[in-house]
Design a protein around this motif. Structure first.
Motif, PDB file in Angstrom:
ATOM      1  N   ASN A 191       0.823  -1.213   0.000  1.00 12.56           N
ATOM      2  CA  ASN A 191       0.000   0.000   0.000  1.00 12.56           C
ATOM      3  C   ASN A 191       0.854   1.259   0.000  1.00 12.56           C
ATOM      4  O   ASN A 191       0.331   2.364  -0.107  1.00 12.56           O
ATOM      5  N   GLY A 192       2.165   1.119   0.148  1.00 16.41           N
ATOM      6  CA  GLY A 192       3.073   2.240  -0.022  1.00 16.41           C
ATOM      7  C   GLY A 192       3.386   3.050   1.218  1.00 16.41           C
ATOM      8  O   GLY A 192       4.324   3.848   1.208  1.00 16.41           O
ATOM      9  N   LEU A 193       2.654   2.863   2.303  1.00 15.96           N
ATOM     10  CA  LEU A 193       2.852   3.720   3.470  1.00 15.96           C
ATOM     11  C   LEU A 193       4.260   3.599   4.051  1.00 15.96           C
ATOM     12  O   LEU A 193       4.840   4.586   4.506  1.00 15.96           O
ATOM     13  N   LEU A 194       4.822   2.412   4.047  1.00 16.95           N
ATOM     14  CA  LEU A 194       6.135   2.177   4.646  1.00 16.95           C
ATOM     15  C   LEU A 194       7.240   2.044   3.598  1.00 16.95           C
ATOM     16  O   LEU A 194       8.399   1.839   3.951  1.00 16.95           O
ATOM     17  N   LEU A 195       6.880   2.180   2.342  1.00 13.48           N
ATOM     18  CA  LEU A 195       7.819   1.848   1.282  1.00 13.48           C
ATOM     19  C   LEU A 195       9.013   2.793   1.217  1.00 13.48           C
ATOM     20  O   LEU A 195      10.159   2.351   1.049  1.00 13.48           O
ATOM     21  N   GLU A 196       8.787   4.086   1.334  1.00  6.78           N
ATOM     22  CA  GLU A 196       9.888   5.043   1.148  1.00  6.78           C
ATOM     23  C   GLU A 196      11.024   4.776   2.130  1.00  6.78           C
ATOM     24  O   GLU A 196      12.203   4.846   1.774  1.00  6.78           O
ATOM     25  N   GLY A 197      10.693   4.424   3.368  1.00  7.04           N
ATOM     26  CA  GLY A 197      11.718   4.191   4.367  1.00  7.04           C
ATOM     27  C   GLY A 197      12.505   2.908   4.165  1.00  7.04           C
ATOM     28  O   GLY A 197      13.584   2.747   4.738  1.00  7.04           O
ATOM     29  N   HIS A 198      11.996   1.994   3.345  1.00  7.40           N
ATOM     30  CA  HIS A 198      12.663   0.708   3.111  1.00  7.40           C
ATOM     31  C   HIS A 198      13.226   0.573   1.693  1.00  7.40           C
ATOM     32  O   HIS A 198      13.846  -0.438   1.376  1.00  7.40           O
ATOM     33  N   ILE A 199      13.008   1.570   0.843  1.00  8.32           N
ATOM     34  CA  ILE A 199      13.227   1.381  -0.578  1.00  8.32           C
ATOM     35  C   ILE A 199      14.669   1.034  -0.916  1.00  8.32           C
ATOM     36  O   ILE A 199      14.942   0.169  -1.767  1.00  8.32           O
ATOM     37  N   ASP A 200      15.636   1.661  -0.269  1.00 11.05           N
ATOM     38  CA  ASP A 200      17.033   1.390  -0.601  1.00 11.05           C
ATOM     39  C   ASP A 200      17.431  -0.031  -0.197  1.00 11.05           C
ATOM     40  O   ASP A 200      18.108  -0.736  -0.956  1.00 11.05           O
ATOM     41  N   ALA A 201      17.012  -0.455   0.987  1.00  5.56           N
ATOM     42  CA  ALA A 201      17.330  -1.805   1.436  1.00  5.56           C
ATOM     43  C   ALA A 201      16.648  -2.847   0.559  1.00  5.56           C
ATOM     44  O   ALA A 201      17.229  -3.898   0.247  1.00  5.56           O
TER      45      ALA A 201
ATOM     46  N   VAL B  35       2.048   7.882   0.282  1.00  2.00           N
ATOM     47  CA  VAL B  35       2.007   6.919  -0.817  1.00  2.00           C
ATOM     48  C   VAL B  35       2.585   7.547  -2.084  1.00  2.00           C
ATOM     49  O   VAL B  35       3.383   6.918  -2.797  1.00  2.00           O
ATOM     50  N   LEU B  36       2.219   8.777  -2.371  1.00  2.00           N
ATOM     51  CA  LEU B  36       2.746   9.446  -3.565  1.00  2.00           C
ATOM     52  C   LEU B  36       4.250   9.667  -3.452  1.00  2.00           C
ATOM     53  O   LEU B  36       4.975   9.572  -4.443  1.00  2.00           O
ATOM     54  N   ALA B  37       4.737   9.940  -2.247  1.00  2.00           N
ATOM     55  CA  ALA B  37       6.182  10.076  -2.048  1.00  2.00           C
ATOM     56  C   ALA B  37       6.875   8.743  -2.304  1.00  2.00           C
ATOM     57  O   ALA B  37       7.990   8.704  -2.847  1.00  2.00           O
ATOM     58  N   ALA B  38       6.224   7.632  -1.928  1.00  4.59           N
ATOM     59  CA  ALA B  38       6.803   6.308  -2.170  1.00  4.59           C
ATOM     60  C   ALA B  38       6.871   6.000  -3.659  1.00  4.59           C
ATOM     61  O   ALA B  38       7.831   5.375  -4.132  1.00  4.59           O
ATOM     62  N   VAL B  39       5.866   6.424  -4.420  1.00  2.00           N
ATOM     63  CA  VAL B  39       5.890   6.242  -5.878  1.00  2.00           C
ATOM     64  C   VAL B  39       7.133   6.925  -6.456  1.00  2.00           C
ATOM     65  O   VAL B  39       7.888   6.329  -7.231  1.00  2.00           O
ATOM     66  N   ASP B  40       7.359   8.169  -6.065  1.00  7.75           N
ATOM     67  CA  ASP B  40       8.514   8.914  -6.584  1.00  7.75           C
ATOM     68  C   ASP B  40       9.833   8.284  -6.129  1.00  7.75           C
ATOM     69  O   ASP B  40      10.804   8.223  -6.902  1.00  7.75           O
ATOM     70  N   ALA B  41       9.877   7.807  -4.886  1.00  5.93           N
ATOM     71  CA  ALA B  41      11.108   7.201  -4.375  1.00  5.93           C
ATOM     72  C   ALA B  41      11.459   5.941  -5.158  1.00  5.93           C
ATOM     73  O   ALA B  41      12.632   5.711  -5.490  1.00  5.93           O
ATOM     74  N   ALA B  42      10.464   5.124  -5.454  1.00  7.91           N
ATOM     75  CA  ALA B  42      10.722   3.905  -6.229  1.00  7.91           C
ATOM     76  C   ALA B  42      11.175   4.241  -7.640  1.00  7.91           C
ATOM     77  O   ALA B  42      12.101   3.618  -8.184  1.00  7.91           O
TER      78      ALA B  42
ATOM     79  N   GLY C 249      14.979   3.635  -9.935  1.00 10.24           N
ATOM     80  CA  GLY C 249      14.966   2.857 -11.160  1.00 10.24           C
ATOM     81  C   GLY C 249      14.092   1.623 -11.128  1.00 10.24           C
ATOM     82  O   GLY C 249      14.218   0.747 -11.987  1.00 10.24           O
ATOM     83  N   MET C 250      13.193   1.539 -10.155  1.00  7.66           N
ATOM     84  CA  MET C 250      12.280   0.398 -10.092  1.00  7.66           C
ATOM     85  C   MET C 250      11.119   0.583 -11.061  1.00  7.66           C
ATOM     86  O   MET C 250      10.699   1.706 -11.351  1.00  7.66           O
ATOM     87  N   GLN C 251      10.617  -0.551 -11.535  1.00  6.86           N
ATOM     88  CA  GLN C 251       9.382  -0.505 -12.312  1.00  6.86           C
ATOM     89  C   GLN C 251       8.221  -0.353 -11.342  1.00  6.86           C
ATOM     90  O   GLN C 251       8.116  -1.101 -10.360  1.00  6.86           O
ATOM     91  N   VAL C 252       7.365   0.627 -11.594  1.00  6.34           N
ATOM     92  CA  VAL C 252       6.264   0.926 -10.682  1.00  6.34           C
ATOM     93  C   VAL C 252       4.938   0.797 -11.421  1.00  6.34           C
ATOM     94  O   VAL C 252       4.766   1.341 -12.515  1.00  6.34           O
ATOM     95  N   LYS C 253       4.018   0.077 -10.793  1.00  7.09           N
ATOM     96  CA  LYS C 253       2.651  -0.013 -11.283  1.00  7.09           C
ATOM     97  C   LYS C 253       1.707   0.429 -10.169  1.00  7.09           C
ATOM     98  O   LYS C 253       1.924   0.092  -9.002  1.00  7.09           O
ATOM     99  N   ILE C 254       0.693   1.163 -10.544  1.00  4.01           N
ATOM    100  CA  ILE C 254      -0.348   1.580  -9.612  1.00  4.01           C
ATOM    101  C   ILE C 254      -1.552   0.668  -9.824  1.00  4.01           C
ATOM    102  O   ILE C 254      -2.042   0.526 -10.946  1.00  4.01           O
ATOM    103  N   ASN C 255      -2.012   0.048  -8.745  1.00  2.00           N
ATOM    104  CA  ASN C 255      -3.179  -0.830  -8.807  1.00  2.00           C
ATOM    105  C   ASN C 255      -4.382  -0.126  -8.199  1.00  2.00           C
ATOM    106  O   ASN C 255      -4.361   0.249  -7.024  1.00  2.00           O
ATOM    107  N   CYS C 256      -5.425   0.038  -8.989  1.00  2.00           N
ATOM    108  CA  CYS C 256      -6.662   0.675  -8.534  1.00  2.00           C
ATOM    109  C   CYS C 256      -7.821  -0.297  -8.692  1.00  2.00           C
ATOM    110  O   CYS C 256      -7.958  -0.934  -9.737  1.00  2.00           O
ATOM    111  N   VAL C 257      -8.652  -0.395  -7.659  1.00  2.00           N
ATOM    112  CA  VAL C 257      -9.878  -1.190  -7.732  1.00  2.00           C
ATOM    113  C   VAL C 257     -11.052  -0.213  -7.817  1.00  2.00           C
ATOM    114  O   VAL C 257     -11.403   0.428  -6.827  1.00  2.00           O
ATOM    115  N   PRO C 258     -11.651  -0.034  -8.989  1.00  2.00           N
ATOM    116  CA  PRO C 258     -12.733   0.937  -9.138  1.00  2.00           C
ATOM    117  C   PRO C 258     -14.045   0.404  -8.559  1.00  2.00           C
ATOM    118  O   PRO C 258     -14.488  -0.694  -8.896  1.00  2.00           O
TER     119      PRO C 258
END
Length: 326
Positions: A97-107, A140-147, A151-160
């Motif tokens: 869900n991205g909430l914790l992603l930015e803090g772990h992205i490098d590892a 979450v948006l900050a995590a998108v930019d961090a990934a 150089g990671m491939q990023v996909k956004i998953n939306c359930v309409p």
């Protein structure tokens, strides 16, 4: 290479490492949450790695870590690094869900994570909070930019869903214009809390996006087991994708099985049957025996789900998605 009873090559394992989540998305989990499994019922990271190693020997090449929210599981980075060390594993991805992603992205990147799917259903802060129960859109948006920056491939998953985010579909799709991300719309499946909402079909969303952005160019599938149909719009950096399990079943090309947090090898999302691996792991079974049991279970993988068949009740999955693995 491992094949099921219909000749499909099974080379993709989705692993739920936890049934805990730090959000309460309404189509996934009740507001009060769900009763999580006792610690002793959850597979250890060592047990998960053993299953991956055995399944690698059967031809599994692609691993995706899910939850719950996978990043709430302690020492997940080490598990990813261990899996990355297996010669037969060529792709490691995560759905978060991205909430914790930015803090772990490098590892995570250093450990071997190549791709990340980030669940995001709206760009409107108040709607995000209504859906998830948390004011976390900016994180979450900050995590998108961090990934993307790593150089990671990023996909956004939306359930309409009609009741939740119908009014913001076009705005969310605009992320693929502004950033090199694929925005994917996933048709709601009637599992758990999803039965309480009404999904929006892929066809309707595509029509709405074409009215706003002009005609879309349909892309040819890049792989035999590709579940998403992608479209390119002029001026977009990324693509728009549709995963349509309800209106366009892709079961004929299904190449995946799932490992639940409590050790069930789950063969199809719709059905609750599969192979209980935890007793084998904890009662002294040798790798060869587990390998044989997995191969035999995969032979019983159903031909297709039957979500649209109201009479298909036998062995229908009753757990919520957070308990199965997203």
């Amino acid at each position: 290479m491992m094949k099921d009873g219909f000749g499909r090559e099974i080379d993709y394992l989705r692993i739920s490492v936890t049934d805990k989540c730090n959000l309460r998305c309404r189509y996934c989990m009740p507001k009060q949450g769900v009763e999580v499994l006792p610690h002793e019922e959850v597979l250890t990271l060592e047990e998960i790695f053993r299953v991956v190693r055995i399944m690698e020997s059967l031809g599994v090449k692609k691993i995706r870590f899910t939850g719950g929210e996978p990043l709430v599981r302690k020492n997940l980075v080490k598990l990813i690094g261990d899996v990355n060390g297996l010669a037969g594993i060529s792709d490691i991805a995560m759905t978060t869900n991205g909430l914790l992603l930015e803090g772990h992205i490098d590892a995570l990147k250093q450990a071997g994570l190549k791709r990340v799917n980030i669940s995001l259903d709206t760009l409107e802060p108040s709607v995000f909070e209504q859906i998830t129960g948390y004011d976390g859109l900016a994180r979450v948006l900050a995590a998108v930019d961090a990934a993307l920056d790593r150089g990671m491939q990023v996909k956004i998953n939306c359930v309409p869903c009609r009741e939740l985010n119908d009014g913001g579909i076009e705005e969310l799709a605009g992320l693929a214009r502004e950033k090199a991300v694929d925005v994917r719309f996933i048709e709601l499946m009637p599992i758990g809390c999803g039965k309480n909402f009404h999904g929006i079909s892929s066809e309707e969303i595509l029509e709405r996006l074409e009215r706003q952005n002009g005609a879309a160019k349909k892309e040819l599938p890049t792989g035999q087991s590709e579940t998403a149909q992608y479209y390119a719009f002029d001026g977009f950096q990324g693509r728009i994708g549709f995963i349509s399990p309800m209106s366009h079943k892709f079961c004929g090309e299904c190449n995946r099985v799932r490992l639940t947090v409590d050790g069930q090898l789950k063969l199809c999302l719709h059905y609750d049957n599969g192979l209980a691996l935890k007793p084998l792991l904890r009662q002294g079974a040798e790798d060869d025996e587990i390998r044989e049991r997995i191969a035999a279970a995969v032979k019983e993988k159903p031909r297709a789900h039957s979500f649209s068949d109201k009479t298909a009740q036998e062995h229908e999955e009753q757990r919520k998605m957070v308990q199965i693995g997203g």
